[in-house]
Scaffold this active site. Structure first.
Site, PDB file in Angstrom:
ATOM      1  N   HIS A  59       0.815  -1.225   0.000  1.00 40.75           N
ATOM      2  CA  HIS A  59       0.000   0.000   0.000  1.00 40.75           C
ATOM      3  C   HIS A  59       0.853   1.281   0.000  1.00 40.75           C
ATOM      4  O   HIS A  59       0.288   2.385  -0.053  1.00 40.75           O
ATOM      5  CB  HIS A  59      -0.931   0.026   1.213  1.00 40.75           C
ATOM      6  CG  HIS A  59      -1.936  -1.086   1.235  1.00 40.75           C
ATOM      7  ND1 HIS A  59      -2.795  -1.342   0.187  1.00 40.75           N
ATOM      8  CD2 HIS A  59      -2.228  -2.025   2.189  1.00 40.75           C
ATOM      9  CE1 HIS A  59      -3.565  -2.389   0.489  1.00 40.75           C
ATOM     10  NE2 HIS A  59      -3.232  -2.817   1.688  1.00 40.75           N
ATOM     11  N   ASP A 105      -2.303 -10.876  -2.092  1.00 39.76           N
ATOM     12  CA  ASP A 105      -2.903 -10.351  -0.858  1.00 39.76           C
ATOM     13  C   ASP A 105      -4.406 -10.137  -1.055  1.00 39.76           C
ATOM     14  O   ASP A 105      -4.867  -9.907  -2.179  1.00 39.76           O
ATOM     15  CB  ASP A 105      -2.229  -9.024  -0.499  1.00 39.76           C
ATOM     16  CG  ASP A 105      -2.598  -8.515   0.883  1.00 39.76           C
ATOM     17  OD1 ASP A 105      -1.824  -8.767   1.825  1.00 39.76           O
ATOM     18  OD2 ASP A 105      -3.653  -7.857   1.010  1.00 39.76           O
ATOM     19  N   HIS A 135      -6.098  -7.663  -0.374  1.00 39.91           N
ATOM     20  CA  HIS A 135      -6.406  -6.271  -0.716  1.00 39.91           C
ATOM     21  C   HIS A 135      -5.602  -5.821  -1.936  1.00 39.91           C
ATOM     22  O   HIS A 135      -4.495  -6.311  -2.167  1.00 39.91           O
ATOM     23  CB  HIS A 135      -6.092  -5.356   0.469  1.00 39.91           C
ATOM     24  CG  HIS A 135      -6.777  -5.794   1.730  1.00 39.91           C
ATOM     25  ND1 HIS A 135      -6.142  -6.537   2.696  1.00 39.91           N
ATOM     26  CD2 HIS A 135      -8.056  -5.616   2.157  1.00 39.91           C
ATOM     27  CE1 HIS A 135      -6.992  -6.800   3.677  1.00 39.91           C
ATOM     28  NE2 HIS A 135      -8.160  -6.257   3.376  1.00 39.91           N
ATOM     29  N   ASP A 148      -3.852 -12.941   3.847  1.00 32.20           N
ATOM     30  CA  ASP A 148      -5.063 -12.482   4.523  1.00 32.20           C
ATOM     31  C   ASP A 148      -6.331 -12.778   3.728  1.00 32.20           C
ATOM     32  O   ASP A 148      -7.424 -12.425   4.170  1.00 32.20           O
ATOM     33  CB  ASP A 148      -4.971 -10.989   4.885  1.00 32.20           C
ATOM     34  CG  ASP A 148      -4.514 -10.118   3.739  1.00 32.20           C
ATOM     35  OD1 ASP A 148      -4.256 -10.650   2.637  1.00 32.20           O
ATOM     36  OD2 ASP A 148      -4.406  -8.896   3.936  1.00 32.20           O
ATOM     37  N   TYR A 207      -3.007 -11.930   9.183  1.00 37.79           N
ATOM     38  CA  TYR A 207      -3.120 -11.373  10.531  1.00 37.79           C
ATOM     39  C   TYR A 207      -3.696 -12.331  11.567  1.00 37.79           C
ATOM     40  O   TYR A 207      -3.832 -11.952  12.721  1.00 37.79           O
ATOM     41  CB  TYR A 207      -3.944 -10.087  10.473  1.00 37.79           C
ATOM     42  CG  TYR A 207      -3.373  -9.119   9.467  1.00 37.79           C
ATOM     43  CD1 TYR A 207      -2.198  -8.435   9.762  1.00 37.79           C
ATOM     44  CD2 TYR A 207      -3.938  -8.952   8.211  1.00 37.79           C
ATOM     45  CE1 TYR A 207      -1.620  -7.578   8.831  1.00 37.79           C
ATOM     46  CE2 TYR A 207      -3.367  -8.099   7.279  1.00 37.79           C
ATOM     47  CZ  TYR A 207      -2.211  -7.417   7.596  1.00 37.79           C
ATOM     48  OH  TYR A 207      -1.637  -6.592   6.671  1.00 37.79           O
TER      49      TYR A 207
HETATM   50 ZN   LIG Z   1      -4.096  -7.224   2.860  1.00 33.40          ZN
END
Ligand SMILES: [Zn+2]
Length: 349
Positions: free
Chosen positions: A165, A201, A203, A291, A330
């Site tokens: 990110h 990932d 995201h 994740d 996580y």
């Molecule tokens: Zn992520």
């Protein structure tokens, strides 16, 4: 596959995120490092070596690097701990178009104002060990890249905090320096002509997309929970974002509905793998976020450890020199097993 790590990556302790105005317990915690180390078995462990500020500047603006390196020291000196009880650097105002309205602007003199120039959310706090951990995470990715450029088929970077990110000039989404982008740039600098970043990932990696948006020599492909379904990074990560200029067609986003499980997720992994093959890439960076797993608290995807193993076999089967860089993941009880499942699959192909 060697595991590149650094004890310094444990130094970042965010304690809290500030989400919709509420301090929530941090999930991107130092224990992630040990959960993964415990699970990677007897693979060779390699300590990351320092690569210096010049390497970081290969994908980041010097102003961001200066800010990240000095912000916490200035915060302490600025009295924020004594006056407001905040020990971490956190922005409270952001220079979006809504505020600046096309007017001329200048950088704020107050640190709590300036923080919004570089930090784009309130979830990504800067504490005493943040900079050294972020640099160590970047050095993990760069050291893993060195191994691959020296002839290893693949190497895994246990980078933490994660990176995808982080944009050229900004930090956010629990990311400060873009480890995967640094690896991709180092592969190009090491003579690879066309590098793919494949982002698994949960995201969208808005930072990596931004860094290579106008580049034809580094592809960015991602499958992730659909931002239009209400997920971070909200503004970007949609299917019609395909790059610009020389990079037109070198970005590919495959947003997924909430609840997507192994079968549909792996079909999209296949799509990205085929895309990388068709593009004639000669090296690969995998942004290995785990994740997307069913147990993970940060996404609604439902991928299993078997799914990650199958993705590893498919991506490893591309036969490309590969730097695998840790991103999200996580759920501490299952985190290490998910990473190991991917690495086992990647190595076996
Ligand atoms: Zn992520």
């Amino acid at each position: 596959m060697s595991v590149v790590w650094s004890p310094e990556t444990r130094a970042h302790d965010p304690r809290h995120e500030v989400w919709v105005g509420v301090p929530t317990p941090a999930v991107e915690v130092a224990e992630r490092v040990d959960a993964i180390l415990d699970a990677v078995g007897d693979r060779e462990r390699v300590l990351a070596t320092p690569h210096g500020a010049e390497a970081l500047a290969s994908v980041h603006d010097p102003a961001l690097l200066d800010f990240l390196a000095t912000a916490h020291g200035h915060w302490l000196a600025g009295g924020y701990v004594e006056e407001v009880g905040q020990e971490r650097v956190v922005p409270y105002v952001f220079p979006t178009d809504a505020m600046t309205a096309g007017m001329p602007t200048r950088l704020p003199t107050a640190l709590h104002g300036l923080a919004g120039q570089f930090g784009y959310d309130t979830m990504t706090l800067i504490g005493p060990g943040t900079w050294s951990a972020a640099v160590a995470a970047a050095d993990c990715a760069l050291t893993a890249t060195d191994l691959v450029l020296a002839g290893s088929t693949s190497a895994y970077a246990l980078s933490r905090p994660p990176g995808h990110h982080a944009t050229p000039g900004g930090y956010g989404g629990s990311c400060y320096l873009n480890n995967a982008a640094l690896a991709a740039q180092a592969l190009v600098d090491g003579g690879r002509e066309r590098v793919a970043v494949l982002d698994l990932d949960a995201h969208h990696g808005n930072g990596t997309q931004a860094i290579f948006w106008e580049r034809g020599d580094v592809l960015y492909g991602s499958l992730h929970v659909d931002p239009a379904a209400g997920w971070f990074p909200h503004w970007v990560g949609h299917a019609d974002e395909t790059g610009a200029g020389p990079g037109l067609g070198a970005t590919r986003n495959l947003p997924l509905p909430e609840g997507t499980g192994d079968r549909a997720w792996l079909e999209r992994v296949d799509d990205l793998a085929d895309w990388v093959t068709a593009a004639g890439c000669d090296a690969l960076v995998v942004s290995l976020g785990v994740d997307a797993a069913a147990d993970d608290p940060e996404s609604p995807l439902q991928v299993t450890a078997d799914g990650y193993a199958a993705a590893g076999r498919r991506v490893g089967g591309l036969g490309l020199a590969s730097v695998v860089v840790q991103e999200g993941g996580y759920h501490l009880p299952s985190l290490g097993g998910l990473v190991a499942a991917y690495l086992d699959g990647h190595e076996s192909s």
